[in-house]
Design an enzyme around this catalytic site. Structure first.
Site, PDB file in Angstrom:
ATOM      1  N   ASN A   1      14.483-117.470  64.760  1.00  0.00           N
ATOM      2  CA  ASN A   1      15.168-116.789  63.660  1.00  0.00           C
ATOM      3  C   ASN A   1      16.522-116.222  64.087  1.00  0.00           C
ATOM      4  O   ASN A   1      16.714-115.927  65.268  1.00  0.00           O
ATOM      5  CB  ASN A   1      14.291-115.633  63.148  1.00  0.00           C
TER       6      ASN A   1
ATOM      7  N   CYS B   1      10.141-123.194  59.302  1.00  0.00           N
ATOM      8  CA  CYS B   1       9.603-121.866  59.010  1.00  0.00           C
ATOM      9  C   CYS B   1       8.178-122.041  58.509  1.00  0.00           C
ATOM     10  O   CYS B   1       7.845-123.075  57.919  1.00  0.00           O
ATOM     11  CB  CYS B   1      10.469-121.180  57.948  1.00  0.00           C
TER      12      CYS B   1
ATOM     13  N   HIS C   1      13.955-117.709  54.326  1.00  0.00           N
ATOM     14  CA  HIS C   1      13.596-116.328  53.979  1.00  0.00           C
ATOM     15  C   HIS C   1      14.258-115.873  52.674  1.00  0.00           C
ATOM     16  O   HIS C   1      14.454-114.680  52.465  1.00  0.00           O
ATOM     17  CB  HIS C   1      13.930-115.367  55.129  1.00  0.00           C
TER      18      HIS C   1
ATOM     19  N   TYR D   1       9.796-112.299  51.369  1.00  0.00           N
ATOM     20  CA  TYR D   1      11.075-111.757  51.821  1.00  0.00           C
ATOM     21  C   TYR D   1      11.948-111.309  50.658  1.00  0.00           C
ATOM     22  O   TYR D   1      12.887-110.533  50.855  1.00  0.00           O
ATOM     23  CB  TYR D   1      11.824-112.793  52.665  1.00  0.00           C
TER      24      TYR D   1
END
Length: 421
Positions: A144, A164, A194, A244
């Site tokens: 990340n 992810c 995200h 997120y």
């Protein structure tokens, strides 16, 4: 087949090893190399990895090394799962933004920018050494912030795809709610890493029946609880956001919570201490249940699927990945990195067409893409003004006084990792 994991000493790694062992017919690994500069920790993880392979009858050889060049030499694929600065840096990312009333999180907002600035130069250095050793090797990035790191890799000409575990986690959850097999659930997953929404949940493939209305009608309350968002909001959106999005949809509420409890980094540091104690037990030959609390659920399945497809093997034809936009979202530059379903094979990842994105979502995607472009510029070239511009552009910050203060805090807390500071 030789596969290398950079950051192999991570406490995540036994989750990955378990998947490699269980799914060896999909990804037949002959040699697996775990690379990490932390020698003592690497040997604990490596020992458990060998025992997991032995218990499940995997014939592959597991090698541990602190020598990056030796580890990547001849590798067919290299998985990146590193954390520059460790949990100590994450702890800072999650705390100093709160001084300005901004969310403290390691992948978005000011903390996410700090991580990008620390990480991009290191990842590009690793990738360049991979290219010198084996220019045809694929790089799978799980590090990340995945979108920014993957964009850096692609712009530097590397054979890279970002990964992810959010999408595969939702796929598994929705499959269970619908009474279906995960392989039969296809997500219309769209956005940035995200920052994604499920605009459809299809049974049987990309052209299958959309079960999203059924999911929201019958299981909306449970899904909303998981996301920690109000059920009426999901009904009004008509889509399912990733968790997120709570940082955006309930920013002030999240900040208030973060100010009253220990950071996630502190929790993870304690989990890692306990996990490493377990890994040291020579009788342990499977991933411990405690590892589920570390995060990264289904990472191994996603990594196996993607790597197998990139190497021309038995991976799924369609997977959610991070790759170049290439006109998929027409309001973004072609070289923006988006997170969508893609056709994945030996030539890489080609995004599938997506329906027009609701302006409610498209506006946020455009704003965060602009921030990511500025963040990458700051990571590549440094300078206080570039950091300020990125922070000012981020939708979670946006005010010049906050951006000024956060710029000073970011540099102060990360000076040892910023060659220009």
């Amino acid at each position: 087949m030789k596969l290398t994991v950079v950051g192999g000493g991570s406490t995540y790694t036994p989750e990955l090893i378990d998947g490699f062992a269980r799914l060896r017919d999909t990804l037949p690994i002959g040699e697996l190399v775990l690379v990490d500069p932390a020698a003592e920790r690497l040997e604990l993880v490596g020992g458990l990895a060998r025992r997991i392979f032995a218990r499940q009858g995997h014939p592959g050889r597991i090698v541990t090394t602190c020598d990056l060049d030796a580890g990547v030499d001849g590798a067919d694929a290299v998985l990146l799962q590193l954390r520059v600065g460790g949990q100590a840096a994450r702890e800072r990312d999650e705390t100093w933004p709160l001084e300005c009333g901004c969310v403290g999180q390691e992948t978005t907002g000011a903390g996410g920018l700090a991580k990008a600035l620390r990480t991009v130069p290191v990842v590009l250095g690793i990738a360049e050494r991979v290219r010198r050793r084996n220019p045809r090797a694929w790089i799978v990035d799980f590090t990340n912030p995945v979108g920014i790191v993957t964009r850096a890799l692609l712009q530097a000409g590397h054979r890279a795809v970002g990964l992810c575990n959010v999408a595969i986690g939702l796929q598994r959850k929705f499959a269970a709610l619908l009474g279906a097999e995960p392989k039969d659930v296809h997500l219309d997953h769209v956005g940035l890493n995200h920052l994604t929404w499920e605009t459809g949940v299809r049974l049987g493939g990309p052209e299958g029946v959309n079960a999203l209305p059924e999911l929201l009608a019958e299981h909306g309350a449970a899904i909303a609880d998981d996301l920690r968002l109000p059920r009426p909001l999901l009904d009004r959106l008509g889509v399912i956001p990733s968790y997120y999005l709570r940082y955006y949809y309930a920013h002030d509420e999240v900040v208030a919570e973060l100010r009253t409890k220990p950071s996630r980094a502190a929790e993870v540091a304690e989990l890692e201490r306990r996990l490493l104690t377990l890994y040291a037990d020579p009788a342990l030959d499977r991933k411990p249940g405690l590892l589920a609390r570390r995060g990264g659920a289904y990472y191994s399945e996603a990594a196996v699927d993607l790597t197998a497809s990139l190497l021309g093997g038995a991976g799924s034809p369609y997977q959610v990945v991070n790759t170049y936009n290439r006109g998929t979202l027409p309001f973004l530059p072609d070289d923006a990195v988006i997170e969508v379903q893609a056709a994945v094979g030996a030539t890489g990842a080609a995004p599938l067409p997506v329906a027009d994105l609701d302006p409610l979502h498209a506006g946020l995607v455009a704003a965060v893409t602009a921030y990511e472009e500025l963040a990458l510029d700051a990571a590549l070239h440094g300078g206080r003004d570039r950091v300020f511009r990125a922070l000012l552009a981020h939708p979670l910050i946006g005010q010049y006084a906050y951006a000024e203060r956060l710029t000073d805090l970011l540099i102060a807390h990360n000076r040892e990792h910023l060659g220009w500071a």
